[in-house]
Design an enzyme around this catalytic site. Structure first.
Site, PDB file in Angstrom:
ATOM      1  N   ASP A  73       0.762  -1.350   0.085  1.00  0.00           N
ATOM      2  CA  ASP A  73       0.153   0.059   0.107  1.00  0.00           C
ATOM      3  C   ASP A  73       0.945   1.205   0.155  1.00  0.00           C
ATOM      4  O   ASP A  73       1.840   1.432   0.893  1.00  0.00           O
ATOM      5  CB  ASP A  73      -0.854   0.187   1.304  1.00  0.00           C
ATOM      6  CG  ASP A  73      -2.004   1.252   1.329  1.00  0.00           C
ATOM      7  OD1 ASP A  73      -1.625   2.252   0.730  1.00  0.00           O
ATOM      8  OD2 ASP A  73      -2.850   0.972   2.071  1.00  0.00           O
ATOM      9  N   VAL A  74       0.818   2.077  -1.027  1.00  0.00           N
ATOM     10  CA  VAL A  74       1.787   3.034  -1.259  1.00  0.00           C
ATOM     11  C   VAL A  74       1.792   4.385  -0.143  1.00  0.00           C
ATOM     12  O   VAL A  74       2.463   5.227  -0.013  1.00  0.00           O
ATOM     13  CB  VAL A  74       1.536   3.976  -2.616  1.00  0.00           C
ATOM     14  CG1 VAL A  74       2.093   2.508  -3.821  1.00  0.00           C
ATOM     15  CG2 VAL A  74       0.412   4.474  -2.933  1.00  0.00           C
ATOM     16  N   ASN A 100       2.525   4.965 -10.579  1.00  0.00           N
ATOM     17  CA  ASN A 100       1.039   4.923 -11.050  1.00  0.00           C
ATOM     18  C   ASN A 100       0.019   4.763  -9.963  1.00  0.00           C
ATOM     19  O   ASN A 100      -1.166   5.130 -10.304  1.00  0.00           O
ATOM     20  CB  ASN A 100       1.093   3.759 -11.940  1.00  0.00           C
ATOM     21  CG  ASN A 100      -0.178   3.404 -12.540  1.00  0.00           C
ATOM     22  OD1 ASN A 100      -0.782   4.334 -13.356  1.00  0.00           O
ATOM     23  ND2 ASN A 100      -0.811   2.387 -11.957  1.00  0.00           N
ATOM     24  N   TYR A 166      -9.648  15.093  -6.472  1.00  0.00           N
ATOM     25  CA  TYR A 166      -8.868  14.205  -7.494  1.00  0.00           C
ATOM     26  C   TYR A 166      -7.751  15.541  -8.193  1.00  0.00           C
ATOM     27  O   TYR A 166      -6.783  15.176  -8.440  1.00  0.00           O
ATOM     28  CB  TYR A 166      -9.705  13.490  -8.419  1.00  0.00           C
ATOM     29  CG  TYR A 166      -8.934  12.610  -9.271  1.00  0.00           C
ATOM     30  CD1 TYR A 166      -8.175  11.640  -9.074  1.00  0.00           C
ATOM     31  CD2 TYR A 166      -8.759  13.168 -10.850  1.00  0.00           C
ATOM     32  CE1 TYR A 166      -7.577  10.619 -10.128  1.00  0.00           C
ATOM     33  CE2 TYR A 166      -8.326  12.362 -11.596  1.00  0.00           C
ATOM     34  CZ  TYR A 166      -7.496  11.134 -11.518  1.00  0.00           C
ATOM     35  OH  TYR A 166      -6.904  10.402 -12.204  1.00  0.00           O
ATOM     36  N   LYS A 170      -3.774  15.635  -8.102  1.00  0.00           N
ATOM     37  CA  LYS A 170      -2.890  15.314  -9.425  1.00  0.00           C
ATOM     38  C   LYS A 170      -1.894  16.454  -9.661  1.00  0.00           C
ATOM     39  O   LYS A 170      -0.802  16.520 -10.156  1.00  0.00           O
ATOM     40  CB  LYS A 170      -3.772  15.133 -10.496  1.00  0.00           C
ATOM     41  CG  LYS A 170      -4.621  13.688 -10.536  1.00  0.00           C
ATOM     42  CD  LYS A 170      -3.585  12.568 -10.398  1.00  0.00           C
ATOM     43  CE  LYS A 170      -3.955  11.163 -10.737  1.00  0.00           C
ATOM     44  NZ  LYS A 170      -3.042  10.127 -10.320  1.00  0.00           N
ATOM     45  N   THR A 201      -9.637   1.821 -19.279  1.00  0.00           N
ATOM     46  CA  THR A 201      -9.164   1.062 -18.228  1.00  0.00           C
ATOM     47  C   THR A 201     -10.656   0.387 -17.408  1.00  0.00           C
ATOM     48  O   THR A 201     -11.588   0.986 -17.484  1.00  0.00           O
ATOM     49  CB  THR A 201      -8.558   1.717 -17.021  1.00  0.00           C
ATOM     50  OG1 THR A 201      -9.019   2.779 -16.514  1.00  0.00           O
ATOM     51  CG2 THR A 201      -7.200   2.303 -17.818  1.00  0.00           C
TER      52      THR A 201
END
Length: 286
Positions: A73-74, A100, A166, A170, A201
């Site tokens: 888990d980043v 990513n 979001y 980013k 995706t």
């Protein structure tokens, strides 16, 4: 997947870590790097997805490359540190990272955003990328240089109605890529951001093809289509590889020209969830 006339190779002996590598863009990036000879480690939170991704990538590995995985888990520092250590195993060095792993939260205007969800999105995108930088940079510096790719989005520089945390997350990634490029340029470690548009995706499968939202994407995209994970992977492979050795501190769109116009319109979804009055700035009904 490589096309019949697409040259391959050129990454022999390089080692790379791809976070969020179990699905979508991450998996496509890992496959492209491994196909061109890199020793690739993918990580993500779901073991089953990682195992399946590695199985699917294995037949495409070429030029002495390899694929391995580790669950991580980043947003958890110890797990990121362990994932980086795993990426060092094949060659003893680390040459590249594609950060990513990321994602969004609930759709809605800012005055109804849930704070916990907002922070979750920021942690996944911004903190997750920061931890990957923190634990990979010393190894790339020791190796004489390397390349770090941060996965931004067209949302990092275009308005995305009702997307909450979001766009902020980013944009934060892009700011880190610029700063890190300046901080580590002397050590030959490069940092760049990639800005995908609508990519087909698993995540974007939730946008119905007959919806106003999907129509808004096509209307704002000069090439009038959506991209594939492989389109992003091609750019990331270039940025990881030696052909981009004089490119750092930039953000590159891979969006069919969407960045030339305006962002998508998710009003159809947001209005169904919250009502028109809330989108107009009024408090929600209790």
């Amino acid at each position: 997947m490589l096309t019949p006339h697409q040259p391959s190779g050129g990454l022999e002996g390089l080692a790379a870590l791809v976070t969020g590598g179990g699905t979508g863009i991450g998996r496509a990036c890992a496959e492209r790097l491994a196909a061109d000879g890199a020793a690739v480690t993918i990580c993500g939170r779901t073991q089953a997805k990682l195992e399946e991704a590695a199985k699917q990538i294995a037949p495409h590995v070429g030029h002495g490359g390899s694929i391995q995985w580790i669950a991580a888990d980043v947003t958890k520092e110890a797990e990121v540190e362990t994932a980086v250590a795993r990426a060092l195993e094949p060659t003893g060095t680390l040459d590249g990272v594609i950060a990513n792993a990321g994602g969004g939260g609930g759709i809605g205007p800012y005055h109804v955003q849930n704070v916990d969800d907002f922070l979750r999105v920021l942690h996944l995108n911004v903190l997750g990328t920061l931890l990957c930088i923190k634990h990979s940079v010393p190894h790339m510096v020791a190796n004489g240089g390397g390349s770090f790719v941060g996965m931004s989005s067209i949302a990092g520089h275009q308005t995305h109605l009702w997307f909450g945390a979001y766009p902020a997350g980013k944009a934060g990634i892009e700011a880190m890529m610029r700063n890190a490029a300046d901080e580590y340029g002397h050590a030959k470690v490069r940092f760049n951001a990639v800005r995908p548009g609508f990519i087909a995706t698993e995540l974007m499968a939730g946008v119905p093809r007959d919806s106003d939202v999907y129509k808004s994407y096509l209307e704002q995209t000069p090439m009038q289509d959506v991209g594939q994970p492989e389109d992003v992977a091609k750019l990331c492979r270039f940025l990881i590889g030696p052909d981009s050795s004089w490119i750092t501190g930039t953000a590159i769109n891979v969006d069919g020209g969407h960045g030339l116009r305006r962002g998508p319109d998710f009003t159809q979804f947001a209005e169904a969830m919250h009502g028109r009055d809330v989108l107009d700035g009024k408090p929600p009904q209790r």
